[in-house]
Design an enzyme around this catalytic site. Structure first.
Site, short mmCIF file in Angstrom:
data_model
loop_
_atom_site.label_atom_id
_atom_site.label_comp_id
_atom_site.label_asym_id
_atom_site.label_seq_id
_atom_site.Cartn_x
_atom_site.Cartn_y
_atom_site.Cartn_z
N GLN A 94 -27.30 5.00 -0.50
CA GLN A 94 -27.29 3.35 -0.39
C GLN A 94 -27.61 2.57 -0.53
OE1 GLN A 94 -29.96 3.22 2.44
NE2 GLN A 94 -30.09 5.47 2.55
N SER A 95 -26.09 2.20 -1.11
CA SER A 95 -25.57 1.17 -1.89
C SER A 95 -25.94 0.12 -1.14
CB SER A 95 -24.22 1.08 -1.73
OG SER A 95 -23.51 0.03 -2.62
N ASN A 96 -26.80 -1.02 -2.41
CA ASN A 96 -26.83 -2.58 -1.72
C ASN A 96 -25.87 -3.29 -1.58
OD1 ASN A 96 -29.38 -2.04 -1.38
ND2 ASN A 96 -29.41 -1.93 -3.30
N TYR A 135 -25.01 -0.17 7.50
CA TYR A 135 -23.73 -0.02 7.88
C TYR A 135 -22.53 -0.58 8.72
CZ TYR A 135 -24.14 1.46 2.67
OH TYR A 135 -24.38 1.77 1.29
#
Length: 353
Positions: A94-96, A135
């Site tokens: 869940q990378s910002n 994404y």
């Protein structure tokens, strides 16, 4: 390979040596003007401590905002300078940072590939909410899943070589955009904070920020000290324990000093981190984080995220309750964004039955 190897080319280094002048570096602008600096009266009263202000970097440009946008302004400009057609970066599921790198690629008409690390095996779900949903909505070209603890450097090199074999011109951006060029985004932010503090007449005793990949805290410390403004910056650890985090921030700040060619005194004690609010580790929730997210939402209508800003704000609240600050102090919280992560963790914030 199209990556950061060209950062030290003569066109960056031949002039302005010893200057904090950032105009010598190519930069894309994804945000119109400055982000707001707001006084949180109801929140300050609730925590019973200093007067808390918030720097709204969650309102930076690109999809969903957040601190990585400032770093990407410099990194993407360099990618375009090198003629890249594909951005490749990495992060957690869940990378910002991955969301914003992808958004920048969309904005510039580039392709983007992501290398995502699973903390728990088979935890990546392409139908998940939060950043994973974004994404795919934004049109990520490819997602590679690797185990937690995998060597991101080698994984990024592998993904880059794969793109080269396909005839692409890839540009590698490290986790969090945290290298000397990316750090310039928060050197610039430090100068922005100084200008806003002067214009509003607010003297800050401390700045509090989430401490993860180190570029944000490192850039702030360097930008402030390079302009003879020695406001302490407290990093609340969200990734590493205190000793490791302080070392990582210091090393990156020193690399950026060398990259800029400036003479800035940066003793190790200028890097201040606390791991008292890290809990069991990265992405793992704490009761203090849940309280902080709820308190800011119900007093000011501002959303935090569970991984970064929620824990950082828990640290600010904890320091206030311990009497670290005086009633008359002004403390600035840097909101680094991440609210899409809330929607992938709804169960954490459901009301008690």
């Amino acid at each position: 390979m199209w990556d950061m190897m060209n950062l030290y080319s003569p066109e960056y280094q031949e002039s302005e040596v010893g200057s904090m002048n950032l105009a010598r570096f190519p930069r894309r602008r994804y945000t119109e003007g400055r982000t707001p600096l707001e006084r949180l009266d109801r929140f300050s009263k609730a925590v019973g401590g200093p007067t808390v202000y918030i720097k709204r970097d969650d309102l930076l440009g690109l999809t969903g905002g957040g601190n990585k946008t400032r770093k990407l302004e410099f990194l993407v400009a360099d990618a375009l300078r090198q003629g890249a057609d594909t951005l490749i970066t990495c992060g957690g599921v869940q990378s910002n940072h991955c969301r914003l790198t992808l958004a920048a690629a969309v904005k510039e008409g580039l392709k983007c590939r992501l290398v995502l690390s699973e903390m728990t095996p088979r935890s990546y779900d392409p139908l998940a909410s939060g950043n994973v949903f974004l994404y795919h909505l934004l049109g990520v070209e490819k997602v590679d899943i690797v185990p937690w603890g995998a060597d991101f450097r080698s994984e990024l090199k592998r993904a880059s070589n794969e793109a080269i074999a396909e005839g692409r011109k890839p540009y590698i951006i490290p986790m969090g955009g945290s290298n000397p060029l990316g750090v310039l985004g928060y050197v610039a932010c430090a100068e922005e904070i100084m200008a806003q503090a002067f214009e509003t007449g607010v003297n800050f005793s401390h700045i509090v920020v989430a401490a993860g990949s180190a570029g944000t805290q490192g850039g702030l410390v360097l930008g402030l000290r390079g302009n003879n403004c020695n406001i302490p910056v407290i990093g609340i650890c969200v990734l590493n324990k205190k000793a490791v985090q302080e070392s990582v921030v210091y090393d990156l700040a020193r690399q950026t000093v060398d990259f800029l060619g400036v003479n800035v005194a940066l003793p190790p004690e200028t890097i201040i981190c606390s791991d008292d609010y890290l809990g069991a580790g990265y992405t793992l929730p704490t009761a203090e984080m849940v309280e902080a997210v709820r308190l800011l939402a119900t007093t000011e209508g501002i959303l935090l995220d569970p991984t970064y800003t929620g824990k950082a704000m828990a640290g600010l609240i904890g320091f206030a309750r311990q009497g670290f600050w005086k009633k008359g102090d002004n403390v600035l919280f840097l909101h680094t964004g991440g609210s899409p992560g809330l929607y992938a963790n709804i169960a954490m914030f459901k009301p008690s039955p």
